[in-house]
Write an enzyme that holds these catalytic residues in place. Structure first.
Site, mmCIF file in Angstrom:
data_model
loop_
_atom_site.group_PDB
_atom_site.id
_atom_site.type_symbol
_atom_site.label_atom_id
_atom_site.label_comp_id
_atom_site.label_asym_id
_atom_site.label_seq_id
_atom_site.Cartn_x
_atom_site.Cartn_y
_atom_site.Cartn_z
ATOM 1 C CG ASP A 185 37.229 34.045 38.393
ATOM 2 O OD1 ASP A 185 37.178 35.160 38.413
ATOM 3 O OD2 ASP A 185 36.698 33.334 37.461
ATOM 4 C CG HIS A 186 39.150 37.321 36.662
ATOM 5 N ND1 HIS A 186 38.513 36.331 36.628
ATOM 6 C CD2 HIS A 186 39.545 37.861 35.391
ATOM 7 C CE1 HIS A 186 38.234 36.068 35.216
ATOM 8 N NE2 HIS A 186 38.666 37.062 34.622
ATOM 9 C CG ASP A 213 35.545 35.974 31.497
ATOM 10 O OD1 ASP A 213 36.399 36.563 31.994
ATOM 11 O OD2 ASP A 213 35.478 34.942 30.605
ATOM 12 N NE ARG A 222 41.133 36.166 25.014
ATOM 13 C CZ ARG A 222 39.868 36.989 25.353
ATOM 14 N NH1 ARG A 222 39.749 37.614 26.265
ATOM 15 N NH2 ARG A 222 38.757 36.424 24.759
ATOM 16 C CB SER A 252 38.426 40.383 28.275
ATOM 17 O OG SER A 252 38.666 41.904 28.525
ATOM 18 N NE ARG A 273 40.174 43.335 30.769
ATOM 19 C CZ ARG A 273 41.388 42.870 30.658
ATOM 20 N NH1 ARG A 273 42.256 43.620 30.376
ATOM 21 N NH2 ARG A 273 41.466 41.417 30.655
HETATM 22 FE FE1 F3S Z 1 39.893 33.089 34.068
HETATM 23 FE FE2 F3S Z 1 41.549 32.837 32.097
HETATM 24 FE FE3 F3S Z 1 38.964 31.733 31.851
HETATM 25 S S1 F3S Z 1 41.052 34.689 32.807
HETATM 26 S S2 F3S Z 1 37.956 32.966 33.128
HETATM 27 S S3 F3S Z 1 40.842 31.316 33.340
HETATM 28 S S4 F3S Z 1 40.148 32.704 30.424
#
Ligand code: F3S
Length: 768
Positions: free
Chosen positions: A104-105, A169, A457, A654, A656
């Site tokens: 997804d990222h 995450d 965020r 996050s 990471r």
């Molecule tokens: Fe993706 Fe934003 Fe959620 S990076 S996992 S949609 S906080």
């Protein structure tokens, strides 16, 4: 069918064992009759019992290290590469706990779903092939690009009331909307759990949030968490689980509760949880999981709700009356800068934020449910009826998952929004995480602009790497209304929107909790084969995106002597500052290359605070101002050890682990800060870095440019849990001085430090 395969896979590996959980709880309760909060029930019922006897009376919040067995582990594509590379280097044949990987990222948002997906599958083919083949080989479920955002897919497929999931995450707490405890961790924690090792967590405090009344009008669950962020600040939830209770919890839908739990990451909390409610049962039924809700109902009182009287055991209680709550808009640059809508106009004028909006976005794992999309559609329909066909500003819309996309498409929602000018993006993170090929403003030229979104965020540069983008977060319905006004000083409760020669006022949308029927959409899930013995995972040694890991060296005695100070960071330093996202996502599986981004958006306390100086530091050898990772590399090549000094809540944001791997890879030894965010502190320990905190916060101010730092009391035999170490500072000129430092290591973690990393330690343990 595809859906049946997906659910068979889920059932086969669901892994929640209510009987065992209740047994574990009963054994604990034999020692103490005190009522348990829901958080305690869910955590303690996942304790690894075996040889170890847990005693309720001796579990101390904020101190005791719990050894837990999560039911499930999830990683997204930006963290999975590094997690899987680490897992591969542990040498195990298969993961020991149900695990999924979600693509997804990496998908860059630009033109819309199909073109963006096409671009991603070609640009990231190497990474997706690696994730797909490694998932097959090691028994991991793989969700291909286009499947949806990690937390939404988990909610739809794996959310089980009473379960415990860890995810690489920070928004993993999203699962709390279904009564499942979700905790964001670094990749190395995930690797521990994948390897069957106990997963460790300091017993959290519990903050009770008592909800009374019912939401109405323009207020939504987003406002509950935006309000809470204003009360608690970005670090106020640190070390705590936010536990909701009270009659207000019965009035909220499951995905709406997930919005709150998701964004609880913005107050630094460990997790966030709601008690089992009928809405959870309705959601489970709508997503073909009646079998889960039936099982959950059987343990509702024993496991899925707090014991009566347990509210006396909350560390803090916050009251929120939903009747009195106003819509909120938080930002810019930090999610805890809360404004009720009635305060916003004044703040915009006073603070000089750009008044014209450049973009409006509805989406992200926080707010991209069917209900969110439907609310957006309702306002679009109102505008159309009033004669306004188009949004005033560019509008991006992200359905949270393929299931939501297919359902919203079938129900005509997406077509209505497209007609109004919305660009429907693929079901992925996109601008929320900086994967946005933005063309409407001069990003490189740092053009000042304001964006409004339903995301969670809004740290500096988060969406487009432009430090001058002022990002505001709010609910999807507020975003939509603002998109018609085009102005940040708008208030849909009181202001009208021009419509030709007249104007109209929006009415608040109504809640449509669930669609009549969820479409399953395209098949995007890859189930792992039961026998993967003949499969292999290839990593091209020439690749600039993937690199097999070389284990870090074990602790070198006296490496903490006369360290150069690489940089002293001033103010906010999130993991986005330490390891920025956006274009750097590409290198998440290549430690050497991604290390070139280390601290490149952090503020250096010794240089004038200008955009040009972000990420710069003075090279102690040449005295030249250079970008931080270049200086780190030069010191490393010269065999000179170095450390970083940080401010409050260093590493917030996050999970990471690159933010911890990079300083270690470039030869760093320690980070000395006023305080740390929980996940980052653990990540540093896991990678063999020393996170230490100033005992006297004022000592931070005494550290000067060019200082050399020696840590006393960190060698074998001297370094012990609860025992301070001493920092000896030798300035370029003047007298040396000493200051006590604290640490939060427990004995097991000291083994990580000595072995060079937690992974080295795991490997050594598995080989024994
Ligand atoms: Fe993706 Fe934003 Fe959620 S990076 S996992 S949609 S906080």
């Amino acid at each position: 069918s595809n859906a049946t395969r997906r659910y068979n896979h889920n059932q086969a590996i669901l892994g929640v064992n209510y009987t065992k959980q209740i047994e574990t709880l009963n054994a604990l309760k034999r020692q103490s009759q005190r009522p348990l909060t829901l958080t305690e029930k869910l955590l303690y019922s996942h304790l690894i019992t075996g040889d170890k006897e847990w005693d309720l009376e001796t579990i101390e919040r904020g101190k005791t290290i719990l050894e837990l067995r999560p039911d499930r582990i999830a990683c997204h594509d930006a963290t999975a590469t590094m997690a899987l590379l680490q897992f591969i280097s542990a040498g195990l044949p298969r993961v020991m706990a149900p695990t999924t990987v979600h693509s997804d990222h990496l998908i860059i948002s630009e033109k819309g779903a199909s073109e963006d997906l096409h671009r991603a599958t070609s640009e990231h083919a190497e990474v997706y092939d690696f994730l797909s083949s490694a998932s097959k080989k090691y028994g991991i479920g793989f969700w291909k690009p286009g499947s949806g955002i990690i937390h939404t897919v988990i909610f739809e497929n794996y959310g089980v009331p009473g379960g415990l999931i860890i995810g690489t995450d920070s928004h993993t707490p999203n699962a709390g909307g279904l009564g499942m405890l979700g905790i964001g961790v670094g990749g190395s924690d995930a690797v521990d759990a994948m390897s069957g090792m106990p997963w460790e967590l300091v017993a959290p405090k519990v903050i009770g949030v008592h909800l009374t009344g019912q939401l109405s009008g323009w207020t939504s669950t987003k406002d509950i968490i935006c309000k809470l962020a204003g009360i608690l600040s970005v670090s106020g939830g640190k070390g705590s689980v936010i536990e909701f209770f009270g009659p207000g919890t019965e009035t909220l839908g499951a995905t709406a509760m997930a919005t709150i739990c998701n964004m609880s990451a913005e107050i630094g909390s460990t997790s966030c949880i709601f008690p089992y409610s009928e809405a959870m049962g309705r959601y489970l039924g709508a997503t073909s999981r009646d079998y889960v809700s039936k099982a959950a109902l059987g343990v509702k009182d024993t496991l899925l709700t707090a014991d009566e009287g347990s509210d006396n055991y909350y560390n803090q209680v916050i009251e929120i009356d939903l009747e009195k709550l106003e819509p909120h808009i938080n930002g810019p640059f930090t999610p805890d800068l809360a404004h009720s809508i009635s305060e916003l106009k004044g703040a915009v004028a006073e603070r000089g934020w750009p008044t014209n909006l450049s973009h409006a976005m509805v989406g992200s794992c926080t707010n991209s449910s069917y209900e969110d999309l439907d609310k957006t559609r309702q306002l679009v329909a109102q505008a159309k009826q009033a004669g306004v066909d188009k949004f005033k500003v560019p509008f991006l819309l992200t359905p949270g998952s393929e299931q939501i996309r297919a359902t919203a498409e079938a129900d005509g929602i997406l077509d209505e929004l497209r007609e109004a000018g919305a660009v429907v993006l693929s079901s992925s993170c996109g601008p929320c995480v900086g994967s946005w090929d933005r063309k409407d403003v001069d990003v490189k030229g740092k053009e000042k602009n304001s964006v409004i979104s339903s995301y969670n965020r809004n740290f500096i540069g988060r969406h487009d790497s432009n430090p001058a983008t002022h990002s505001f977060v709010t609910s999807p319905e507020m975003v939509t209304a603002f998109a018609y006004s085009g102005r940040l000083d708008f208030n849909p409760l009181t202001d009208s929107v021009p419509a030709g020669n007249s104007s109209f006022k929006f009415q608040p949308p109504t809640n449509c909790e669930l669609p009549a029927h969820f479409e399953s959409g395209k098949e995007t899930f890859q189930e792992p084969p039961s026998d993967a013995s003949g499969l292999s995972v290839a990593v091209n040694p020439e690749s600039d995106r993937l690199q097999l890991l070389t284990p870090f060296k074990a602790w070198q005695p006296r490496c903490a002597e006369k360290m150069e100070l690489l940089t002293k960071v001033a103010g906010k330093c999130t993991t986005d500052h330490i390891s920025p996202a956006g274009p750097w996502y590409k290198y998440r599986g290549h430690l050497e290359n991604i290390s070139n981004n280390m601290l490149t958006t952090a503020t250096n306390a010794f240089l004038p605070n200008t955009p040009q100086n972000l990420g710069q530091t003075r090279n102690p050898i040449t005295d030249q101002v250079q970008v931080v990772p270049e200086v780190a590399r030069e010191l490393q090549n010269l065999g000179i050890r170095w450390c970083i000094v940080g401010d409050h809540n260093y590493g917030e944001g996050s999970s990471r682990e690159h933010a911890a791997l990079e300083p270690r890879f470039l030869g760093g030894v320690a980070v000395i800060a006023r305080s740390f965010a929980r996940i980052h502190e653990t990540n540093l320990k896991k990678q063999g870095m020393l996170p230490l905190t100033f005992n006297d916060l004022a000592d931070y101010d005494r550290v000067a440019e060019g200082d050399r730092i020696t840590l006393l009391g960190v060698e074998d035999g001297e370094f012990q849990p609860g025992k301070q170490v001493v920092m000896r500072v030798e300035p370029r000129q003047g007298q040396a001085w000493e200051a006590p430092l604290n640490h939060s290591y427990h004995p097991g973690q000291i083994s990580w430090l000595r072995a060079g990393s937690a992974l080295n330690h795991i490997k050594a343990t598995l080989l024994q």
